[in-house]
Write a protein that holds these residues in place. Structure first.
Motif, PDB file in Angstrom:
ATOM      1  N   LEU A   1       0.722  -1.071  -0.153  1.00 27.59           N
ATOM      2  CA  LEU A   1       0.152   0.360  -0.501  1.00 27.59           C
ATOM      3  C   LEU A   1       0.548   1.575   0.248  1.00 27.59           C
ATOM      4  N   PHE A   2       2.539   1.581   0.440  1.00 29.02           N
ATOM      5  CA  PHE A   2       2.920   2.733   0.383  1.00 29.02           C
ATOM      6  C   PHE A   2       2.724   2.899  -0.832  1.00 29.02           C
ATOM      7  N   ASN A   3       3.037   3.962  -1.443  1.00 29.33           N
ATOM      8  CA  ASN A   3       3.453   4.108  -3.417  1.00 29.33           C
ATOM      9  C   ASN A   3       4.564   5.660  -3.504  1.00 29.33           C
ATOM     10  N   GLY A   4       5.340   5.064  -2.273  1.00 31.21           N
ATOM     11  CA  GLY A   4       6.422   5.678  -2.134  1.00 31.21           C
ATOM     12  C   GLY A   4       6.241   7.275  -1.182  1.00 31.21           C
ATOM     13  N   GLU A   5       5.167   7.972  -1.581  1.00 34.53           N
ATOM     14  CA  GLU A   5       5.173   8.992  -1.125  1.00 34.53           C
ATOM     15  C   GLU A   5       4.339   8.915  -0.171  1.00 34.53           C
TER      16      GLU A   5
ATOM     17  N   ASN B   1      -8.351   5.268  -2.901  1.00 40.63           N
ATOM     18  CA  ASN B   1      -7.821   4.354  -3.659  1.00 40.63           C
ATOM     19  C   ASN B   1      -6.585   4.896  -4.109  1.00 40.63           C
ATOM     20  N   ARG B   2      -5.672   6.186  -4.653  1.00 40.65           N
ATOM     21  CA  ARG B   2      -5.130   6.784  -4.948  1.00 40.65           C
ATOM     22  C   ARG B   2      -4.712   8.076  -4.340  1.00 40.65           C
ATOM     23  N   GLY B   3      -6.054   8.562  -3.674  1.00 38.78           N
ATOM     24  CA  GLY B   3      -6.210   9.512  -2.489  1.00 38.78           C
ATOM     25  C   GLY B   3      -4.675  10.097  -1.388  1.00 38.78           C
ATOM     26  N   CYS B   4      -4.224  11.020  -1.162  1.00 42.56           N
ATOM     27  CA  CYS B   4      -3.863  11.236   0.118  1.00 42.56           C
ATOM     28  C   CYS B   4      -4.391  11.827   1.400  1.00 42.56           C
TER      29      CYS B   4
ATOM     30  N   LEU C   1       3.684  11.252   6.557  1.00 41.53           N
ATOM     31  CA  LEU C   1       2.817  12.666   6.889  1.00 41.53           C
ATOM     32  C   LEU C   1       3.896  13.692   7.150  1.00 41.53           C
ATOM     33  N   ARG C   2       4.700  14.344   6.276  1.00 38.65           N
ATOM     34  CA  ARG C   2       4.976  14.492   5.664  1.00 38.65           C
ATOM     35  C   ARG C   2       4.670  15.011   3.936  1.00 38.65           C
ATOM     36  N   SER C   3       3.565  14.048   3.108  1.00 42.69           N
ATOM     37  CA  SER C   3       2.993  13.946   2.433  1.00 42.69           C
ATOM     38  C   SER C   3       1.451  14.491   2.422  1.00 42.69           C
ATOM     39  N   ILE C   4       0.997  14.763   3.609  1.00 43.92           N
ATOM     40  CA  ILE C   4      -0.290  14.555   4.470  1.00 43.92           C
ATOM     41  C   ILE C   4      -0.006  16.356   4.667  1.00 43.92           C
ATOM     42  N   ILE C   5       0.761  16.589   5.315  1.00 46.20           N
ATOM     43  CA  ILE C   5       1.009  18.305   5.506  1.00 46.20           C
ATOM     44  C   ILE C   5       1.388  18.644   4.044  1.00 46.20           C
ATOM     45  N   ARG C   6       1.571  17.933   3.135  1.00 46.05           N
ATOM     46  CA  ARG C   6       2.357  18.588   1.819  1.00 46.05           C
ATOM     47  C   ARG C   6       0.453  18.957   1.100  1.00 46.05           C
TER      48      ARG C   6
ATOM     49  N   THR D   1      -7.333  14.269  -0.663  1.00 48.51           N
ATOM     50  CA  THR D   1      -6.805  14.881  -1.237  1.00 48.51           C
ATOM     51  C   THR D   1      -6.762  14.164  -2.288  1.00 48.51           C
ATOM     52  N   TRP D   2      -6.251  14.613  -3.172  1.00 46.83           N
ATOM     53  CA  TRP D   2      -6.222  13.596  -4.389  1.00 46.83           C
ATOM     54  C   TRP D   2      -4.666  13.907  -6.003  1.00 46.83           C
ATOM     55  N   PRO D   3      -3.425  14.394  -5.276  1.00 51.59           N
ATOM     56  CA  PRO D   3      -2.054  14.589  -5.992  1.00 51.59           C
ATOM     57  C   PRO D   3      -1.622  13.247  -7.382  1.00 51.59           C
TER      58      PRO D   3
END
Length: 982
Positions: free
Chosen positions: A696-700, A717-720, A749-754, A788-790
């Motif tokens: 489940l970890f996509n690198g981010e 799905n691909r959302g954060c 966590l950094r991705s959630i903030i970003r 969100t859906w980066p």
């Protein structure tokens, strides 16, 4: 943001929305307003609007009161002044929940007046924190050169049977009392009588006509004629009308959907008629919005009776008592001024009658009971009944009136005053106590609870009436001394940023609102928010850490009585998500309850409680494992959850919670000697952690693997997703092994903030691939958006109304993310997320003491206590005698309040080249200590208890962590100080 920085008092426009809950825990709700006046009097079980969603966020209410009350002051025979903004325009408010201070300083006056208001609040002592009373300490300080007299008076119109007095004849009474040095007025109500013989009914309106003949209309909500019941939208259900037509401001309003229809407003007003019977009887439905969505009866332009619906589109029989106005001319006004959900009203069959429907006996009415206003002092004056109180002079010099008056057509107020003489520079305090006693909660609204027909408030087991409460509280000054000690420890003796202390405490005040109850049998019950969503539900309340850390016995009882008792499915181990109110499952609630059981064990004096509940706890864990098909430590199949939908497919949010629950179960199994089960849980947890990272970890960040067998189910799905790491966040709160590896966790966590921490969230919403969602953020302040859906995928989220949640910000989730960030060492980011919530509740925007989700004072916001604990680096396991601290902010000189299973106090440390010390100052209760974990290495620790050396050994556990061991253990009691030199 990171400094202590005591805030300036609130003044002027900042006071507009202030309403700080100040009553006892589970005793109803009462606000202290910014100028010291009291409002939102929900102490007498009158149900306030429920399921208001974001209404009070977008349109915050302003102070109002259903009856007159207040305080006045006179100095040295001078002019009398109201003790509020009318008398002191420059009044200043300082909120430090559970207490507040209001300063009435006026440079033109030679006496300064200050109010300190709160209810007793003593952590770890639930009974000492559950009084249906507020203590109002008025302190006068003589700043002039001469000796002066100061008199302060409080008054209150009788608030008993505030609703039911409009439905039956009633007599209201105010009577003086004096007991154990406390004097005051007790307000009560008694049954009245109906004059004259019963006569045939007079039908005023049955609506069986094609127009509004005899009525005038405004607006467009009511259309041009009564609506045919067959033409009402199908989603409204059966109306239960008598005939073929009725008034319905939803069905007759323009619009293509429910929201548009509810936005319509208007009024219907009858021609004048003569009141020739004792009662007006009618049927009513729609929203419960007193004053804005209601049926009113007016005599000489004044509303003499009013009724609302009860958030149902099925008509219900209602009656208004109009006996005192017989022979007078009146009009009926049907009002729809509400534009949000349930903003409509239905009415049918209006008639005058002498035949009122059967009503409950007076003692069984939810708003029947007593109220007392008392004072402790020497120069006390009591006027139990006055008929004039329009000016402060009339309150300070009351004219006696009749002790008993008619329930609705006559009014009377009780006045209590005390005077002091002050020499130059002298300061004295006059203590008033406001107490209430309404023992019967709304049994109809709580009908889903076991034993609902006999429900009583917990305080009914301790007191006989409001006078009893007032005298008890007034005669125990140590209650307020302990409360002030807690407030001083939490705020004044702490180095934690004051804004965070206030935010955490503001959410803790949820316990003193209509969200929470304590019943006579000791059961604690909590809605999700005030009157919203039943059942102390597992999937919301497992976020809320405050109650367990402040009053652990309450949470232990709730786990055992409700989750492992009333709501437990013994055959399967499933824990009902809402006790007996909804016996269905919630997988996050199931996992969260297992985690809470471990927390409640840690907050117990010994292991006896865990051993008692372990058989059912193990069964609950086994039920969770049945949702793991392989099993491999990851959930499969249906996963109902707090997003109000059943998810399918693998995701780190719910499976991470599952792994955390397995780790908690492993720890508990080890402690009770169930080694085989402990190994099974450990193996599954190890596998789950590996699988989540691998798949489940996509690198981010961690994604949601959609289940192709359920293509329409809700998914990210691909959302954060903001809650993707909740299991690891929980693990930090309990000192469990890692759920997810540090590297991937910090990256996520950094991705959630970003991606989710939006500086201008309303702008994001305009571009979001998701439509709708409630508003819990502002245009100009940051907020943590749910998902969100980066990398795209916003158009693949499933077909369900609940996907609109992805555009929202839920404060409890924001706090758990903040807590997790801080625990992982990302302190600046964590504080920024928590500060964003705090800033959105700036007093210029809305009430700073009411965090809202599906309703007011939402329980999930008590997750903020976890943010506080992360900042302390707090760990505690009372049965093992363990305590630990590793402050994440200013560790060189850090101090903060802490609680344990049986005690609370202040922790202070210094970490400089010249000094490495830690101090534990117990200020209430007792702490049994065997080990103490600290954030500094040492080879030669030294310890003293009250200055006397005690034996201590050090064990290095990490480069910057030491475990101190006290051979044989030690007990620290209130007033004792443990000092450690490293």
């Amino acid at each position: 943001m990171t400094e202590q920085e005591r805030p300036e008092p609130l003044r002027g426009e900042q006071l507009a929305f202030v309403g700080m809950p100040i009553g006892g825990i589970g005793c109803g709700q009462l606000y202290l307003g910014g100028d010291g006046r009291l409002w939102l009097w929900d102490i007498d079980n009158r149900i306030a609007p429920a399921n208001i969603n974001d209404l009070h966020y977008t349109r915050p209410p302003r102070p109002s009161s259903p009856f007159d009350h207040g305080f006045a002051v006179r100095v040295a025979g001078g002019r009398a002044r109201w003790l509020d903004a009318r008398g002191f325009p420059d009044v200043a408010f300082t909120g430090r929940p559970p207490a507040a201070e209001v300063d009435y300083a006026d440079p033109r006056e030679r006496v300064r007046i200050r109010l300190h208001a709160c209810s007793p609040f003593v952590p770890t002592e639930i009974d000492e924190s559950s009084y249906p009373a507020v203590v109002l300490d008025w302190t006068a300080t003589n700043t002039g050169p001469d000796t002066v007299d100061v008199e302060i008076a409080g008054f209150l119109t009788n608030p008993v049977c505030l609703t039911s007095r409009h439905t039956r004849p009633m007599r209201l009474r105010g009577e003086e009392f004096a007991q154990h040095g406390t004097r005051g007025v007790r307000f009560t109500a008694a049954e009245g009588t109906v004059a004259g013989p019963a006569r045939p009914d007079i039908v005023l309106e049955d609506w069986e006509k094609p127009d509004y003949a005899g009525w005038s209309t405004t607006g467009d909500a009511f259309g041009t004629a009564p609506v045919r019941t067959l033409d009402r939208p199908g989603y409204q259900g059966e109306a239960g009308a008598f005939g073929t037509r009725m008034v319905d401001s939803h069905a007759s309003a323009p619009g293509s959907d429910a929201a548009a229809r509810d936005r319509a407003t208007g009024t219907l007003r009858s021609e004048p008629f003569r009141i020739e019977r004792n009662f007006l009887r009618f049927r009513i439905s729609g929203g419960r919005f007193p004053g804005t969505c209601c049926l009113n009866v007016l005599v000489d332009g004044e509303v003499v009776g009013s009724a609302t619906g009860s958030f149902s589109d099925q008509l219900a029989d209602r009656v208004l008592f109009l006996g005192p106005w017989r022979g007078r001319e009146a009009v009926i006004e049907i009002v729809d001024a509400e534009t949000g959900p349930w903003g409509h009203i239905g009415v049918d069959q209006i008639r005058l009658t002498d035949h009122a429907p059967a009503q409950l006996p007076l003692p069984e009415l939810p708003d029947h009971g007593s109220v007392a206003l008392a004072v402790v002092g020497d120069r006390v004056r009591i006027c139990p009944a006055t008929s004039t109180w329009a000016t402060p002079d009339e309150v300070l010099s009351p004219t006696p009136g009749p002790a008993t008056v008619n329930g609705i057509s006559e009014r009377s107020a009780g006045v209590v005053s005390a005077a002091v003489t002050l020499r130059p520079g002298q300061q004295r305090t006059i203590r008033f106590v406001l107490a209430w006693y309404f023992p019967v909660p709304d049994r109809e609204g709580l009908a889903f609870l076991e034993g609902s027909r006999e429900l009583l408030r917990h305080y009914a087991t301790r007191f006989a009436d409001a006078q009893d409460v007032a005298v008890h509280v007034a005669s125990r000054p140590e209650l307020m001394e302990r409360t002030r000690t807690w407030v001083r420890t939490w705020y004044e003796d702490s180095t934690v940023p004051h804004w965070l202390l206030e935010r955490v405490a503001a959410n803790t005040a949820t316990l003193s609102t209509s969200t929470c109850y304590r019943f006579a049998d000791g059961r604690f019950y909590g809605w999700e928010g005030a009157y919203c969503c039943a059942g102390t539900c597992t999937h919301v309340w497992h976020y809320a850490h405050a109650l367990a850390r402040l009053f652990p016995e309450v949470e232990r009882d709730t786990r055992e009585r409700v989750d492992l008792g009333i709501g437990f499915h013994a055959a399967t181990g499933q824990v009902s998500m809402r006790g007996e109110a909804d016996r269905g499952p919630a997988v996050d609630g199931q996992a969260g309850t297992i985690l809470r059981i471990y927390r409640e064990h840690q907050m117990s004096a010994d292991s006896g409680w865990l051993r008692r509940v372990w058989p059912r706890t193990r069964r609950a864990v086994e039920h969770l494992i049945t949702s793991d098909a392989e099993p491999d430590g990851v959930l499969d199949g249906a996963q109902p959850n707090t997003q109000d939908a059943t998810w399918f497919g693998r995701n780190s949010w719910l499976s991470g919670l599952y792994v955390a629950a397995l780790r908690a179960a492993e720890a508990m199994a080890v402690e009770v000697g169930d080694d085989t089960f402990a190994r099974r849980c450990a193996e599954l947890a190890d596998s789950g952690s590996r699988t989540i990272v691998r798949e489940l970890f996509n690198g981010e960040y961690f994604v949601h693997e959609v289940d192709p067998a359920h293509p329409g189910s809700v998914n990210t799905n691909r959302g954060c997703f903001a809650d993707q790491l909740l299991g690891q966040s929980w693990a930090w709160q309990l000192g469990l092994p890692r759920v997810l590896p540090r590297e991937q966790t910090r990256t996520a966590l950094r991705s959630i903030i970003r991606y989710n921490f939006m500086p201008r969230p309303l702008e994001y919403r305009e571009q979001s691939p998701i439509e709708g969602g409630r508003i819990f953020y502002d245009a100009d302040l940051p907020a943590l958006v749910m998902c969100t859906w980066p990398r795209g995928g916003g158009d693949e989220v499933g077909k369900n109304w609940s996907v609109s949640y992805f555009n929202e910000s839920w404060h409890g989730i924001e706090y758990q993310v903040a807590a997790h960030l801080i625990a992982e060492g990302m302190v600046t980011e964590g504080l920024a997320v928590a500060r964003a919530v705090h800033d959105r509740y700036d007093p210029l925007r809305r009430n700073p003491y009411n965090e809202i989700e599906c309703s007011d004072h939402y329980a999930r916001s008590m997750a903020s206590f976890g943010t506080y604990l992360s900042l302390l680096g707090y760990e505690h396991h009372a049965p093992k005698g363990h305590l630990g601290f590793a402050p994440k902010l200013h560790p060189e000189d850090f101090a903060a309040a802490f609680t344990t299973a049986q005690a609370w106090g202040r922790y202070h440390q210094r970490r400089t080249e010249a000094e490495r010390t830690s101090t534990i100052d117990i200020r209430h209760g007792r702490l049994h200590l065997r080990t103490l974990a600290l954030d500094a290495p040492t080879d030669d620790p030294r310890a003293t208890l009250d200055g006397e050396p005690i034996e201590v050994h050090a064990v290095a556990e990490a480069p910057r962590r030491t475990r101190l061991e006290f051979p044989g253990g030690l007990t620290i009691t209130a007033g004792q100080i443990l000092h450690i030199g490293l």
